[in-house]
Design a protein around this motif. Structure first.
Motif: not given
Length: 375
Positions: A46, A265, A335
Motif C-alpha cells: 500500500m 484479489h 488494495e
C-alpha cells in the motif's frame, strides 16, 4: 500532530485506521511473527511508511518492569515529546478469555492477563492518551466487568480521565454484527482547565467533548434489526438474485464483494476446502448454527470469527469464504492483501482477530478531532 505506539498489532487493521485518520505510527509490537510479516507486507503493497522506530517482535511484557525494551520505549517517548508530539498507545489485547463464545477464563486466562499487562504498560510509561479495545463480554459479564472496573480504577488513580462505550462495528459501515467495548483515556493535565469540577473529580470525559457516535454512519437498531433484511432461502450454487428493496445495500456481503473485486484479489484462492458434502445442505442466510454458517449475499455477516470450529460459507458458491472475501467483510480497502506465503490458518486467524477497518477509522477520527479540539 500525534504519534501512536501500537500493541497487539496483528496485521494492523486498527493501525491502518489511525494512519488514514492522520496519526503517525511510531512503533508496532506483535508477538506472532506471521502476523508481523503480514503487517510489513501490506504496508509495502500500500506504499505506506514504516513505523518511525520500527517493529518489535516480542511479548508486551518486555515493555514493563525490567523487560528488555523498557528503556527503548522510554527513549522513543522522550524523543517524540522533545519534538512537540502528543503520544498515544493503542491496542486490543487478545480476548477469547472474556468472550462468551470463547474460553471465558477471564483475567486468570493466559490471554486475559494481557489486558492487565497492557494497562500496566500505560501506567508505567504514561502516554498522553490511549485506546483499549476488547470484546463485549468484558463489559457485560458480571465477573469480567468487575475486573474491567478494577482496570479503570487503576487508570484513574494514575491520572487518566476516561470515557468508554459499547459500539457495534456495523455502525461505522462495516458489513458485520460485531460488538466491542472501547475505552479512551487522556491525562488529566490536558483537561483540568477545560472540564468542570465534577468531571475532574469523577475523572470522566463528558460526551459533549468526546462523542463516540460522531463518526457513526448508522443507528445500531436500524442497521441490525430493520425488517427488510432477507432471512433464508435454499442454497443454489452459482445463482443470481436481485437486490431486495428497502435494504441498506452498503452493509451487505454482495456490495463488499463487488467493491473489493474479491474474485480478482491476490487472496482470492486462499480458502479451505470442506471435507464433507453436508455443507451444501445449509440454506443461504442460515447463520444460526454453531458452525457452518452460510452468509446471505443481501445481508450483513455475523462476527467474522474464524476459529473454534466456526466456519463461514459462501452465499452462492460451494465452498468456504476466501481470505479476500473475509477481508472485505472486515471492510479493508481493496488494495490490502496478506502475503501468499502465509498459512491459511494464520490468514483467517489474523483476519478474525482484527478490528474492522471502517470502525478503526471512525474511532481514530473521533480521537483525532478531540485532540485537535483541546489543543
Amino acid at each position: 500532530m500525534a504519534s501512536i505506539f501500537s500493541f497487539f498489532t496483528g496485521s494492523g487493521f486498527l493501525d491502518l485506521g489511525f494512519e488514514k485518520a492522520g496519526f503517525k505510527t511510531a512503533a508496532v509490537n506483535e508477538y506472532h511473527a506471521p502476523f508481523l510479516n503480514a503487517y510489513k507486507h501490506s504496508r509495502k503493497v500500500m506504499s505506506l511508511p514504516e513505523p518511525m522506530f520500527g517493529h518489535y517482535h516480542c511479548s508486551i511484557e518486555e515493555f514493563i518492569n525490567d523487560g528488555k525494551y523498557v528503556d527503548s520505549l522510554k527513549e522513543h517517548l522522550a524523543q517524540l515529546r522533545t519534538d512537540g508530539e502528543m503520544v498515544g498507545f493503542i491496542g486490543g489485547p487478545p480476548c477469547p478469555d472474556f468472550s462468551v463464545g470463547g474460553k471465558n477464563k477471564g483475567q486468570e486466562g493466559e490471554n486475559g492477563r494481557l489486558s492487565k499487562t497492557y494497562i500496566d504498560t500505560i501506567i508505567q510509561h504514561r502516554p498522553d492518551f490511549f485506546l483499549f479495545e476488547n470484546v463485549k463480554g468484558l463489559w457485560r459479564t458480571k465477573r469480567h466487568r468487575e475486573f474491567y472496573e478494577q482496570l479503570k480504577s487503576e487508570l484513574r488513580d494514575a491520572g487518566y480521565i476516561l470515557t468508554d462505550h459499547l459500539i457495534n462495528c456495523i455502525q461505522y459501515g462495516a458489513p458485520q454484527d460485531r460488538d466491542r467495548i472501547l475505552m479512551f483515556g487522556i491525562k488529566k493535565e490536558y483537561m483540568s482547565s477545560i472540564l468542570d469540577d465534577t468531571s475532574c473529580k469523577n475523572m470522566l470525559l463528558p460526551e459533549a467533548l468526546f462523542s463516540w457516535e460522531s463518526q457513526m454512519q448508522y443507528d445500531r437498531t436500524e442497521a441490525l434489526k430493520q425488517p427488510s433484511w432477507p432471512t433464508t432461502e435454499p442454497f443454489n450454487e452459482g445463482s443470481l438474485t436481485s437486490k431486495p428493496s428497502n435494504i441498506l445495500e452498503a452493509l451487505t456481503i454482495e456490495y463488499w464483494f463487488k467493491k473489493n473485486d474479491v474474485l480478482n484479489h491476490p487472496n482470492a484462492d486462499a480458502f479451505f476446502t470442506p471435507k464433507s458434502e453436508k455443507f451444501k445442505t445449509v440454506d443461504e442466510g442460515d447463520t444460526g448454527k454453531k458452525s457452518f454458517k452460510r452468509l446471505h449475499r443481501w445481508r450483513y455477516s455475523p462476527t467474522a470469527a474464524y476459529g473454534n470450529n466456526e466456519v463461514h460459507l459462501h452465499p452462492y458458491k460451494a465452498r468456504r469464504l476466501s481470505a479476500a472475501e473475509a477481508l472485505a467483510i472486515q471492510s479493508l480497502p481493496a488494495e490490502f492483501e496478506l502475503p501468499a506465503t502465509m498459512t491459511l490458518s494464520d490468514k483467517f486467524k489474523t483476519i478474525g482477530n482484527g478490528v474492522p477497518y471502517l470502525a478503526a477509522l471512525g474511532v481514530a477520527k473521533t480521537i483525532y478531532e478531540f485532540i485537535d479540539k483541546i489543543k
